[in-house]
Write an enzyme that holds these catalytic residues in place. Structure first.
Site, PDB file in Angstrom:
ATOM      1  CE  LYS A   1      18.922 -14.213  -7.455  1.00 26.82           C
ATOM      2  NZ  LYS A   1      17.655 -14.787  -7.344  1.00 26.82           N
TER       3      LYS A   1
ATOM      4  NE  ARG B   1       4.650   1.846  -1.319  1.00 26.54           N
ATOM      5  CZ  ARG B   1       5.400   2.084  -0.252  1.00 26.54           C
ATOM      6  NH1 ARG B   1       6.474   2.822  -0.359  1.00 26.54           N
ATOM      7  NH2 ARG B   1       5.072   1.607   0.917  1.00 26.54           N
TER       8      ARG B   1
ATOM      9  CD  GLU C   1      18.731 -14.107 -11.399  1.00 31.55           C
ATOM     10  OE1 GLU C   1      17.817 -14.152 -12.220  1.00 31.55           O
ATOM     11  OE2 GLU C   1      18.558 -14.300 -10.183  1.00 31.55           O
TER      12      GLU C   1
ATOM     13  CD1 TRP D   1       0.050  -4.711  -4.328  1.00 34.07           C
ATOM     14  CD2 TRP D   1       0.718  -5.949  -2.612  1.00 34.07           C
ATOM     15  NE1 TRP D   1       0.837  -5.723  -4.814  1.00 34.07           N
ATOM     16  CE2 TRP D   1       1.257  -6.486  -3.787  1.00 34.07           C
ATOM     17  CE3 TRP D   1       1.002  -6.568  -1.391  1.00 34.07           C
ATOM     18  CZ2 TRP D   1       2.050  -7.636  -3.792  1.00 34.07           C
ATOM     19  CZ3 TRP D   1       1.792  -7.695  -1.399  1.00 34.07           C
ATOM     20  CH2 TRP D   1       2.308  -8.217  -2.596  1.00 34.07           C
TER      21      TRP D   1
ATOM     22  CD  GLU E   1      17.805 -17.919  -5.312  1.00 34.45           C
ATOM     23  OE1 GLU E   1      17.479 -18.748  -6.175  1.00 34.45           O
ATOM     24  OE2 GLU E   1      17.567 -16.697  -5.429  1.00 34.45           O
TER      25      GLU E   1
ATOM     26  CG  HIS F   1      31.230 -38.667  -8.286  1.00 36.32           C
ATOM     27  ND1 HIS F   1      31.732 -39.939  -8.231  1.00 36.32           N
ATOM     28  CD2 HIS F   1      30.918 -38.334  -7.013  1.00 36.32           C
ATOM     29  CE1 HIS F   1      31.702 -40.382  -6.984  1.00 36.32           C
ATOM     30  NE2 HIS F   1      31.209 -39.415  -6.222  1.00 36.32           N
TER      31      HIS F   1
ATOM     32  CG  ASN G   1       1.482   0.602   4.144  1.00 34.98           C
ATOM     33  OD1 ASN G   1       1.324  -0.612   4.082  1.00 34.98           O
ATOM     34  ND2 ASN G   1       2.536   1.221   3.660  1.00 34.98           N
ATOM     35  N   GLY G   2      -0.292  -1.555   6.413  1.00 34.04           N
ATOM     36  CA  GLY G   2       0.143  -2.457   7.485  1.00 34.04           C
ATOM     37  C   GLY G   2      -0.907  -3.540   7.715  1.00 34.04           C
TER      38      GLY G   2
ATOM     39  CB  CYS H   1      -0.870   0.033   1.242  1.00 37.43           C
ATOM     40  SG  CYS H   1      -1.881  -1.430   1.429  1.00 37.43           S
TER      41      CYS H   1
ATOM     42  CE  LYS I   1      10.437  -9.598  -9.778  1.00 41.30           C
ATOM     43  NZ  LYS I   1      11.548 -10.281  -9.096  1.00 41.30           N
TER      44      LYS I   1
HETATM   45  C1  F6R Z   1      15.510 -15.502 -10.402  1.00 41.78           C
HETATM   46  C2  F6R Z   1      14.090 -15.309 -10.618  1.00 41.78           C
HETATM   47  C3  F6R Z   1      13.362 -16.354 -11.367  1.00 41.78           C
HETATM   48  C4  F6R Z   1      11.960 -16.548 -10.778  1.00 41.78           C
HETATM   49  C5  F6R Z   1      11.155 -17.522 -11.641  1.00 41.78           C
HETATM   50  C6  F6R Z   1       9.804 -17.820 -11.032  1.00 41.78           C
HETATM   51  O1  F6R Z   1      16.063 -14.467  -9.659  1.00 41.78           O
HETATM   52  O2  F6R Z   1      13.526 -14.336 -10.224  1.00 41.78           O
HETATM   53  O3  F6R Z   1      14.061 -17.543 -11.407  1.00 41.78           O
HETATM   54  O4  F6R Z   1      12.101 -17.060  -9.478  1.00 41.78           O
HETATM   55  O5  F6R Z   1      10.981 -16.969 -12.913  1.00 41.78           O
HETATM   56  O6  F6R Z   1       9.044 -16.667 -10.916  1.00 41.78           O
HETATM   57  P1  F6R Z   1       7.791 -16.625  -9.959  1.00 41.78           P
HETATM   58  O7  F6R Z   1       8.299 -16.775  -8.561  1.00 41.78           O
HETATM   59  O8  F6R Z   1       7.190 -15.275 -10.206  1.00 41.78           O
HETATM   60  O9  F6R Z   1       6.899 -17.763 -10.336  1.00 41.78           O
END
Ligand code: F6R
Length: 619
Positions: free
Chosen positions: A497, A27, A500, A74, A493, A516, A100-101, A2, A614
């Site tokens: 990170k 946001r 990418e 939101w 993970e 191996h 907000n909260g 929010c 995204k």
């Molecule tokens: C990596 C990343 C992607 C998402 C993937 C799934 O940093 O952001 O690997 O995790 O595309 O996306 P969601 O979570 O939106 O289903």
């Protein structure tokens, strides 16, 4: 998440408040609204969807007002729609609030207020504030004056548990805006004969560069020419005026260079918010959004976790944790493979789908496949109103707020927090005799969960160390991230990170697998990040690191605070001790910082890495 704005002064209040609201659009939100004092009552205008829909409702009635509060919502309590959009009014229409909260005890307060005759017009927790202040006004018998309204609000604040940034306007004090803050951001912008409120600094920057940052427990009364700051008891409080020198783009990122680092700094808040209202003061976990009784959970003999990318990596941790404490078979699947593998599913399977966006095409397809085969679907999802959140049989929302950086950071921590809560909840209510969790262990987990936000804050204070180390590490052309058990889950993970956003080749391996095959790749210029946070396998882990050290790789070890540094380590990072299962959550913060700074040193496009989106809405 929010957003709140507000204005008081001689300008066109509604127009200014809405202009400022647009600065908070980044946001994410599902509806918007504005309130202003009118002839006999406070008027509200609200619209689902974008702010343009709200603007379409403006008319002569809203022009030339000198006080307004506005909001983008939101959804958390109650679906996104006009009735649940803010502002909310009391029964008399004499006051309006935006918030907000999350109000944790809203259900109880709502029941009490209804019993006293209050009529609610929405499903939100926020509306409780409006009726509670109305109730306190009646008790005060002095709400026709500013001080009376202020006292009524302060009394209401004492009855509310949870987090809030709150703004209130009242017909009885038409030249005043009241605000309060507890654990949700709120700032005041200071003008000349006018004052502003906003959820963050960018919201007011178009009109002023002088701001007061409210702190938890602050209450303020704004008029065009004054800001009176007190605590919730009415005792004066002083906050320094901040002169903002950032440019507009930096301001949107809260003064950070990129959304990614801003979001890394939001990790502690994200974990706190995901626990809020679910982990109670007495240690009980309640998951009110899930439509199953503890007994109904017992029918699930198998759990299948499905997700993509970062969310899949959270799922790998979830599988380990669930199997450890539930002692039921749990599988974890990459969503893009799922429906083509003809998964074995039936009424006794719970399919847990994890997604930040709730719109990932493969994850949605997996949900449909599971539903088609009669399984029950539970979505752990961040975006309210997303397809996954709408169509899954049950939803456990993560409370990460909007994530703008393409590389997921805080969403991973939120997903893990939700999985830990779910696993502990299921194990606690297991009556099949299979769960492996004593009451003492349960209490230890709960205590450790509460510690996580402050432990992450401690790591963030060391950011400069990671920035320095990144200068060295950016010279390497290949990274391996190695670990065992939960450390291996975390290394998956960490590798994603780095690769990418820095475009350096990075792979995660179970440490014991290197010999191996992948060991053939180890040579000078290769960096090995060894996760050493799992006491049971640490000795073996160190032996594996020595094997790569002998091939002239650079070794970075991630060690628990107080643990002995292995002599093969070239660089050492420390993380605070928590339960072994929670280590991936804690370890990921240094890994995110490292990836960020390596990419920064290499001059990469951090928030929008090449070739990536995204939200992946195609298969
Ligand atoms: C990596 C990343 C992607 C998402 C993937 C799934 O940093 O952001 O690997 O995790 O595309 O996306 P969601 O979570 O939106 O289903």
């Amino acid at each position: 998440m929010c957003g709140i704005t507000g204005y008081i002064g001689s300008g066109d209040a509604v127009e200014i408040a809405i202009n400022n609201l647009k600065r908070l659009e980044y946001r994410g939100y599902d509806s918007a609204g504005v309130a202003f004092p009118d002839t006999n009552s406070v008027s509200i205008l609200r619209a689902p969807g974008k702010i343009v829909n709200l603007e379409a409702l403006l008319s002569g009635a809203s022009e030339h007002k000198h006080v307004a509060i506005a909001h983008t919502r939101w959804a958390t309590h109650g679906r996104p729609c006009e009735a649940n959009a803010h502002p909310h009014r009391d029964c008399t229409g004499q006051l309006a609030v935006v918030h907000n909260g999350i109000i944790e005890n809203y259900a109880e307060l709502r029941r009490e207020l209804i019993a006293k005759g209050h009529e609610f017009a929405s499903d939100t927790d926020t509306e409780v504030f409006a009726h509670l202040i109305e109730e306190m006004c009646e008790l005060e018998k002095g709400c026709d004056k500013t001080e009376g309204v202020a006292n009524a609000i302060r009394k209401a604040l004492h009855l509310v548990k949870g987090s809030y940034a709150l703004a209130v306007i009242s017909q009885s004090a038409p030249d005043t805006v009241f605000v309060a803050r507890k654990e949700s951001p709120l700032i005041i912008g200071l003008g000349d004969g006018e004052n502003f409120i906003g959820s963050d600094i960018p919201a007011v920057m178009r009109y002023t560069r002088k701001v007061l940052l409210l702190e938890d427990g602050d209450f303020a009364i704004l008029t065009p020419n004054s800001v009176t700051l007190t605590d919730f008891e009415g005792a004066p409080v002083h906050r320094e005026i901040l002169d903002i020198t950032w440019d507009d783009t930096a301001a949107e990122k809260g003064g950070h260079a990129h959304f990614m680092i801003k979001e890394i700094y939001e990790n502690p808040r994200t974990v706190r918010e995901t626990l809020r209202g679910r982990l109670m003061d007495d240690g009980e976990i309640v998951l009110p959004s899930l439509p199953f009784s503890p007994e109904q959970w017992q029918k699930f003999r198998r759990i299948s976790i499905v997700a993509c990318g970062t969310a899949y990596h959270a799922g790998v941790v979830g599988k380990m944790f669930f199997e450890q404490i539930l002692r039921r078979p749990v599988e974890v699947n990459v969503a893009s493979e799922y429906r083509y593998s003809d998964p074995i599913l039936d009424e006794e399977t719970l399919v847990v789908l994890i997604s930040q966006s709730g719109e990932t095409a493969d994850t949605l397809a997996a949900m449909r496949e599971a539903q088609h085969k009669g399984a029950t679907t539970l979505a752990i999802v961040n975006v309210v109103g997303s397809t996954l959140a709408r169509d899954a049989d049950a939803v456990l929302l993560t409370q990460a707020g909007p994530e703008i950086g393409v590389a997921s950071t805080k969403a991973y921590l939120a997903q893990l927090t939700a999985l830990y809560l779910l696993g502990l909840y299921l194990a606690k209510h297991d009556n099949s005799g299979r769960a492996n969790l004593t009451e003492v262990e349960y209490r230890e987990y709960v205590a450790a969960l509460r510690e996580l936000p402050s432990q992450i804050e401690g790591i963030l204070k060391e950011e400069a160390t990671y920035a320095l180390l990144a200068e060295e590490l950016a010279k390497h052309h290949c990274f391996f991230f190695l670990g065992r058990r939960y450390d291996f889950a975390a290394s998956l993970e960490a590798a994603l990170k780095l690769k990418e956003i820095s475009y350096i080749h990075a792979e995660a391996y179970p440490a014991g697998e290197m010999k191996h095959g992948p060991l053939a790749l180890v040579e000078p210029g290769v960096a090995i990040v060894g996760f050493c946070t799992q006491p049971d396998t640490n000795e073996k882990m160190v032996s594996n690191l020595k094997e790569v050290k002998a091939r002239d790789a650079t070794i970075i070890t991630l060690l628990l605070e107080g643990a002995e540094t292995p002599d093969c380590s070239d660089f050492t990072l420390r993380v605070p001790v928590t339960k072994e299962a929670f280590m991936p959550l804690v370890s990921m913060v240094p890994m995110q910082l490292l990836a960020y700074h390596v990419a920064r040193v290499l001059g990469c496009e951090i928030d929008q890495p090449r070739n990536l989106a995204k939200s992946v809405t195609v298969e």
